[in-house]
Design an enzyme around this catalytic site. Sequence first.
Site, mmCIF file in Angstrom:
data_model
loop_
_atom_site.group_PDB
_atom_site.id
_atom_site.type_symbol
_atom_site.label_atom_id
_atom_site.label_comp_id
_atom_site.label_asym_id
_atom_site.label_seq_id
_atom_site.Cartn_x
_atom_site.Cartn_y
_atom_site.Cartn_z
ATOM 1 N N SER A 161 0.832 -1.212 0.000
ATOM 2 C CA SER A 161 0.000 0.000 0.000
ATOM 3 C C SER A 161 0.866 1.262 0.000
ATOM 4 C CB SER A 161 -0.938 0.006 1.215
ATOM 5 O OG SER A 161 -0.207 -0.070 2.421
ATOM 6 N N HIS A 162 2.150 1.135 0.337
ATOM 7 C CA HIS A 162 3.020 2.305 0.425
ATOM 8 C C HIS A 162 4.324 2.120 -0.337
ATOM 9 C CE1 HIS A 162 -0.019 3.187 3.385
ATOM 10 N NE2 HIS A 162 0.324 4.459 3.259
ATOM 11 N N LEU B 134 5.105 4.950 8.128
ATOM 12 C CA LEU B 134 5.914 5.583 9.181
ATOM 13 C C LEU B 134 7.087 4.721 9.654
ATOM 14 C CD1 LEU B 134 3.320 7.386 11.489
ATOM 15 C CD2 LEU B 134 4.754 8.321 9.668
ATOM 16 N N ASP C 54 -4.623 0.015 1.166
ATOM 17 C CA ASP C 54 -4.943 -1.387 0.890
ATOM 18 C C ASP C 54 -6.330 -1.523 0.272
ATOM 19 O OD1 ASP C 54 -3.384 -3.759 1.229
ATOM 20 O OD2 ASP C 54 -2.924 -3.030 3.241
ATOM 21 N N ARG D 225 5.013 -14.320 16.263
ATOM 22 C CA ARG D 225 6.074 -13.576 15.583
ATOM 23 C C ARG D 225 6.128 -12.138 16.060
ATOM 24 N NH1 ARG D 225 4.847 -9.866 11.414
ATOM 25 N NH2 ARG D 225 3.058 -10.311 10.073
HETATM 26 P P1 NDP Z 1 -0.738 -3.965 8.894
HETATM 27 O O1 NDP Z 1 -2.043 -4.268 9.539
HETATM 28 O O2 NDP Z 1 -0.381 -4.668 7.641
HETATM 29 O O3 NDP Z 1 0.453 -4.203 9.922
HETATM 30 C C1 NDP Z 1 0.497 -3.550 11.132
HETATM 31 C C2 NDP Z 1 1.651 -3.997 11.998
HETATM 32 O O4 NDP Z 1 1.340 -5.247 12.587
HETATM 33 C C3 NDP Z 1 2.958 -4.215 11.244
HETATM 34 O O5 NDP Z 1 4.018 -3.790 12.048
HETATM 35 C C4 NDP Z 1 2.954 -5.729 11.017
HETATM 36 O O6 NDP Z 1 4.248 -6.285 10.818
HETATM 37 C C5 NDP Z 1 2.347 -6.205 12.302
HETATM 38 N N1 NDP Z 1 1.724 -7.518 12.182
HETATM 39 C C6 NDP Z 1 0.853 -7.949 11.238
HETATM 40 N N2 NDP Z 1 0.501 -9.228 11.480
HETATM 41 C C7 NDP Z 1 1.166 -9.619 12.590
HETATM 42 C C8 NDP Z 1 1.238 -10.827 13.344
HETATM 43 N N3 NDP Z 1 0.543 -11.892 12.997
HETATM 44 N N4 NDP Z 1 2.041 -10.863 14.431
HETATM 45 C C9 NDP Z 1 2.752 -9.772 14.799
HETATM 46 N N5 NDP Z 1 2.751 -8.606 14.124
HETATM 47 C C10 NDP Z 1 1.951 -8.524 13.035
HETATM 48 O O7 NDP Z 1 -0.607 -2.391 8.644
HETATM 49 P P2 NDP Z 1 -1.707 -1.278 8.311
HETATM 50 O O8 NDP Z 1 -2.535 -1.670 7.156
HETATM 51 O O9 NDP Z 1 -2.402 -0.907 9.553
HETATM 52 O O10 NDP Z 1 -0.718 -0.077 7.867
HETATM 53 C C11 NDP Z 1 0.146 -0.247 6.741
HETATM 54 C C12 NDP Z 1 1.016 0.948 6.557
HETATM 55 O O11 NDP Z 1 0.240 2.065 6.177
HETATM 56 C C13 NDP Z 1 1.799 1.397 7.789
HETATM 57 O O12 NDP Z 1 3.163 1.319 7.460
HETATM 58 C C14 NDP Z 1 1.365 2.821 8.045
HETATM 59 O O13 NDP Z 1 2.388 3.706 8.443
HETATM 60 C C15 NDP Z 1 0.834 3.231 6.692
HETATM 61 N N6 NDP Z 1 -0.159 4.284 6.831
HETATM 62 C C16 NDP Z 1 0.199 5.564 6.584
HETATM 63 C C17 NDP Z 1 -0.709 6.575 6.749
HETATM 64 C C18 NDP Z 1 -0.339 7.994 6.577
HETATM 65 O O14 NDP Z 1 -1.133 8.869 6.895
HETATM 66 N N7 NDP Z 1 0.824 8.333 6.110
HETATM 67 C C19 NDP Z 1 -2.098 6.310 7.159
HETATM 68 C C20 NDP Z 1 -2.343 4.926 7.438
HETATM 69 C C21 NDP Z 1 -1.419 3.951 7.263
HETATM 70 P P3 NDP Z 1 4.643 -6.820 9.313
HETATM 71 O O15 NDP Z 1 4.739 -5.572 8.472
HETATM 72 O O16 NDP Z 1 5.931 -7.538 9.493
HETATM 73 O O17 NDP Z 1 3.510 -7.718 8.871
HETATM 74 O O1 PYC Z 2 -3.117 4.233 3.441
HETATM 75 O O2 PYC Z 2 -4.458 5.166 4.903
HETATM 76 C C1 PYC Z 2 -3.538 5.207 4.103
HETATM 77 C C2 PYC Z 2 -2.830 6.491 3.902
HETATM 78 C C3 PYC Z 2 -3.275 7.727 4.162
HETATM 79 C C4 PYC Z 2 -2.287 8.610 3.828
HETATM 80 C C5 PYC Z 2 -1.240 7.876 3.380
HETATM 81 N N1 PYC Z 2 -1.580 6.582 3.444
#
Ligand code: NDP
Ligand code: PYC
Length: 338
Positions: free
Chosen positions: A50-51, A127, A191, A305
């Site tokens: 997604s990023h 982040l 996503d 994990r």
């Molecule tokens: P995920 O739900 O994919 O993952 C969230 C965290 O949980 C990760 O650190 C992941 O590690 C960990 N994780 C996932 N499954 C497990 C497990 N079974 N056991 C232990 N740890 C686990 O992420 P999101 O969809 O919530 O977010 C994805 C990205 O989007 C982030 O990097 C976030 O910064 C970015 N984002 C940015 C925004 C912005 O405004 N700039 C807004 C929203 C999101 P792993 O990666 O190793 O699976």
């Molecule tokens: O995936 O939610 C998101 C997001 C918002 C801004 C950057 N990424």
Amino acid sequence: MTGAPAHVVLALDEVFALSRKVLLRHGASGAHADAIARVITQGQRDECHSHGIYRLLVCARSLRSGKVDPRAEPTLRDIAPGVLAVDAHYGFSLLAFETGLPVLAQKARGQGIAAMAINRCFHFSALWPEAEAIAAQGLVGLAMNPSHSWVAPAGGTRGVFGTNPLAFAWPREGTLPFVFDFATSAIARGDIELHAREGKPIPPHWALDGQGQPTTDARAALAGAMQTFGGHKGSALSAMIELLAGVLIGDLTSMESQAFDQGAGASPCHGELVIAIDPRRFGGGEAAQARAERLFGAITAQGARLPSQRRFEARERSERDGVKVPRALYDDVLKLLD
Ligand code: NDP
Ligand code: PYC
């Protein structure tokens, strides 16, 4: 009959070069193009789809909107011994973060803890690269920011919060840091956008449609309201991020950022709060690292994990074999060079 392969494979330096070229073509300064291309390459490398490369489409749209200053030069303001502000001047956030990081680290070492407010930045990135950059300095890192009001509070049906990510990194000796980074929505909006692109259904707990009902249709979800993760718990964390990384630092909340966009479809424009802590300046003393390792060991010993383990495995694979990019996405990125 065999058609064109569904994916193209790119080496990491090719991802970086392509990203940089697209950004320069859309008017970014060299400094912004470098900072953004580095983070997009890291995202694709760690299979944070997604990023990763997908964000080039988002950056190009933001640059075309005319809202972002593609050549803005961040400026620093020393607010207090433990507080720093970086004004991004309506440029993207990443150059502002890179500019402020050395001063933040210096302040954290001097004070034990320091905070950096990044203001007036367009923000599209994951982040964890920032949390990891803080951990690489031997410091504990925390980062958070609002986005656009796409997410309903628990019990509600209309967007108030952003997808509001929260990232944390703990440095470890001789190995990669302990890092987590998650949206406080059930999933990053990126996503859902990828599901919509690929015509795939989403799980019903991710979002509500325009009538406030759970939906598996990604497009209906984008037009409706996303849900927080963990119900009221994610909702409260998301509100905290609006307060700390919006109100507290004198910048926009997700609702205000959405209004500021005026329908242009640019990346959200708001602030970010970054906190760095020097573990040597707190009471944990010499034993802190060994005790942290015992904690991590107790997690992994039972087959659970650590967060970021999947990413770190992907990183190793990508550094060795390159990254796989869906052909349709790659073609859309190439069109940005037309
Ligand atoms: P995920 O739900 O994919 O993952 C969230 C965290 O949980 C990760 O650190 C992941 O590690 C960990 N994780 C996932 N499954 C497990 C497990 N079974 N056991 C232990 N740890 C686990 O992420 P999101 O969809 O919530 O977010 C994805 C990205 O989007 C982030 O990097 C976030 O910064 C970015 N984002 C940015 C925004 C912005 O405004 N700039 C807004 C929203 C999101 P792993 O990666 O190793 O699976
Ligand atoms: O995936 O939610 C998101 C997001 C918002 C801004 C950057 N990424």
